[in-house]
Design an enzyme around this catalytic site. Structure first.
Site, mmCIF file in Angstrom:
data_model
loop_
_atom_site.group_PDB
_atom_site.id
_atom_site.type_symbol
_atom_site.label_atom_id
_atom_site.label_comp_id
_atom_site.label_asym_id
_atom_site.label_seq_id
_atom_site.Cartn_x
_atom_site.Cartn_y
_atom_site.Cartn_z
ATOM 1 N N THR A 423 0.816 -1.210 0.000
ATOM 2 C CA THR A 423 0.000 0.000 0.000
ATOM 3 C C THR A 423 0.855 1.268 0.000
ATOM 4 O O THR A 423 2.016 1.244 0.390
ATOM 5 C CB THR A 423 -0.942 -0.006 1.229
ATOM 6 N N GLU A 443 -3.126 -4.300 -2.730
ATOM 7 C CA GLU A 443 -3.069 -5.295 -1.651
ATOM 8 C C GLU A 443 -1.637 -5.735 -1.417
ATOM 9 O O GLU A 443 -0.820 -4.933 -1.047
ATOM 10 C CB GLU A 443 -3.969 -6.494 -1.964
ATOM 11 N N ASP A 465 -8.497 -10.048 0.919
ATOM 12 C CA ASP A 465 -8.836 -9.384 2.193
ATOM 13 C C ASP A 465 -10.155 -9.907 2.766
ATOM 14 O O ASP A 465 -10.496 -9.616 3.915
ATOM 15 C CB ASP A 465 -8.929 -7.865 2.011
HETATM 16 N N1 GLU Z 1 -5.434 -4.714 1.447
HETATM 17 C C1 GLU Z 1 -5.013 -4.037 2.636
HETATM 18 C C2 GLU Z 1 -6.171 -3.282 3.246
HETATM 19 O O1 GLU Z 1 -7.015 -2.828 2.544
HETATM 20 C C3 GLU Z 1 -3.942 -3.064 2.328
HETATM 21 C C4 GLU Z 1 -2.735 -3.778 1.815
HETATM 22 C C5 GLU Z 1 -1.668 -3.829 2.830
HETATM 23 O O2 GLU Z 1 -1.208 -2.765 3.219
HETATM 24 O O3 GLU Z 1 -1.283 -4.921 3.231
HETATM 25 O O4 GLU Z 1 -6.218 -3.116 4.416
#
Ligand code: GLU
Length: 574
Positions: A423, A443, A465
């Protein structure tokens, strides 16, 4: 609207910041690069704290921050600069975010003093249900098998978010804002250690997908530090978005390429991965949604964040509420705690907030947002806190039912979900005092590993997720997959207002640790003298104006709405 001169202090560690009045000093111009057309560089110093006036941008990458600063300099506002910076990050941070991903955009409008948000989270195909990620025997599918597959790819929300933000708050046309990203993709940028390492860490799985290996690897290896990385395919993608509009993704040729690749990923010989189910109908149905922000207060400040499908706003707010409830219970102040005690308090509050978000937050109707953020609920939940002992993990979730007594009925527990570490997040403030906090992602670092042929961007694996199976038997799980559903997120772009004006714009990468990072940054800036202050320092954030005590003193008896934004910087030391 009358421009005000915002004095800004920017704090960055992972992040890099720039202000319009900052002196230009050696940045990447000092770095070596091979012969050939010069890559796109920047003129920004790498310093932990920068102060300036007239607008500021904070992002993880100096080339992208420079793009945002250029937009501000040409008269663009915070939204214009945030879009251009995000698009540039899609080129220079392609493993963290980009056209193939999603995110959450939080905006403060200085004219109306309103905070509003856009939910640009990816959606699941309409064919998904609670059993999509289970084996025939009902057990969860292997996580990494799903990550590296078409099954994990959600409908991208990022281009739709840019369009929606531009429509709502932008002053410049979207197309030209995407031009710098196209130029960086075409001319290239200088590979730094992070880009090299992220590529090397993913080289094996990138090799599963020939298109990804072609675009991102050099003879199967990560590009060398100091070399120039160009991505002409991604330049084409940005050119199409810029000239034809984002509908090339949602109902055009680019979208068909995405769907074809998701449904039948091209793989190296001998490699086979699960196919996805996304259709062109799923793409056409996508919408970046306008959502009201979450709201909580901390020490008289207003804290605004993302509501469901993100758990960020709720969990950050609940942690802050719990810490104040612990103060009431113990008679001690967070600001006075020695570091070890502060960490104990913070981890107890975090574990409690995570228990509640795991049980109640997801893309489902009826998430009890106001109750979870109420101080009475936090008071009830604080009864589990013991100054001398850690609660047993997992901590039981509470009952946000509006009826609060001295101690909650411990209704049960849920398992902690796993989360990746990826992210990117950016913050912008403009000369008018508008502010943006925008967190975006694909992600996992490197997403699904699948690159869209001919377009050079990597598709997300956001649908991992979702919980693959219910967290705890017999306990409703709001985060199971479903048709068109958005997976729960931890992303926590946050804007804090002081007396109606932007005080702090903050966000973070880091999966589930986004929540604890953002909460600590807020504590670090707001609770002076505390151990939190030391720990919260050094993370990317953008702090406006002055320290609050001084400001209150300066402005007492004046009309704060018209008072010019000046005073001592928010941070006293670098
Ligand atoms: N998919 C994660 C979320 O929406 C963010 C990705 C990550 O920072 O690992 O919380």
């Amino acid at each position: 609207m009358q421009p005000t001169r915002s004095l800004l202090a920017l704090v960055t560690a992972a992040g890099l910041a720039a202000t319009l009045t900052s002196p230009a000093t050696a940045g990447s111009s000092a770095r070596p690069h091979p012969p050939g057309p010069p890559p796109v560089g920047h003129d920004l110093p790498k310093v932990p704290v920068m102060r300036g006036a007239g607008g500021a941008v904070s992002s993880v990458d100096p080339v992208a921050s420079q793009v945002g600063i250029d937009v501000l300099e040409r008269g663009g506002n915070a939204t214009d600069a945030a879009i251009a910076t995000a698009a540039a990050l899609g080129v220079t941070e392609p493993y963290s975010a980009g056209i193939g991903g999603g995110g959450f955009f939080v905006h403060y409008d200085a004219a109306t003093r309103q905070v509003a948000t856009i939910d640009g989270r990816e959606t699941a195909p309409m064919t998904y249900d609670a059993g999509t990620f289970t084996n025939p025997d009902g057990t969860a599918m292997d996580f990494m098998t799903v990550v590296n597959s078409g099954l994990s790819v959600g409908v991208p929300g990022t281009p739709a978010t840019w369009q929606r933000a531009s429509e709502r708050w932008g002053t410049q046309r979207l197309g030209p804002l995407l031009k710098p990203a196209e130029t960086i993709a075409r001319k290239g940028f200088v590979v730094d250690q992070t880009f090299h390492d992220q590529t090397a860490d993913n080289a094996e799985r990138f090799s599963m997908f020939p298109e990804t290996a072609r675009v991102y690897l050099r003879d199967g290896q990560a590009p060398a530090v100091g070399s120039v990385f160009r991505n002409p395919d991604m330049a084409r993608a940005y050119r199409e978005l810029r000239t034809k509009g984002v509908n090339v993704l949602y109902s055009g040729q680019m979208g068909r390429a995405v769907v074809d690749e998701v449904r039948d990923p091209s793989t190296a010989s001998g490699v086979s991965v699960p196919q996805g189910e996304m259709t062109t109908g799923d793409l056409r149905a996508y919408e970046a949604r306008d959502l009201a922000p979450t709201h909580s207060t901390h020490r008289g400040l207003d804290v605004y964040g993302m509501r469901s499908p993100s758990s960020g706003g709720i969990a950050v707010g609940e942690i802050l509420n719990l810490l104040r409830a612990y103060e009431e219970r113990t008679g001690e102040q967070v600001a006075d705690l020695p570091e070890a005690e502060y960490l104990h308090w913070f981890s107890e509050a975090s574990a409690t907030a995570f228990a509640d978000r795991n049980r109640y937050v997801g893309d489902v109707p009826g998430v009890p947002t106001d109750e979870l953020l109420s101080e009475d609920f936090a008071r009830e939940r604080s009864c589990l806190f013991d100054e001398d002992r850690a609660m047993t993990r997992p901590v039981p979730f509470g009952s946000p039912d509006g009826s609060y007594e001295d101690c909650a009925d411990a209704a049960g527990t849920t398992r902690l979900p796993s989360d990746g570490q990826s992210t990117t997040s950016l913050s912008v403030v403009d000369r008018w005092g508008n502010a943006v906090s925008y967190t975006l992602t694909i992600e996992q670092t490197g997403g699904s590993g699948i690159t869209v042929p001919g377009y050079g961007f990597i598709l997300n694996n956001e649908l991992t997720d979702f919980n693959f199976v219910p967290g705890t038997a017999g306990v409703p799980d709001p985060n199971l997959p479903g048709p068109g559903k958005r997976p729960r997120s931890s992303m926590s772009p946050t804007i804090v207002l002081d007396d109606g004006q932007a005080y702090l714009s903050v966000g973070s990468p880091g999966g589930a640790t986004i929540i604890t990072t953002v909460a600590q940054i807020i504590l670090g800036h707001v609770d002076p003298g505390s151990a939190a202050r030391r720990r919260g320092r050094g993370a990317p954030a953008l702090v406006a104006q002055r320290d609050r005590e001084r400001r209150a003193g300066d402005l007492r008896g004046t009309d704060r709405r018209r008072a010019p934004r000046q005073g001592s910087p928010a941070l006293a030391e670098p």
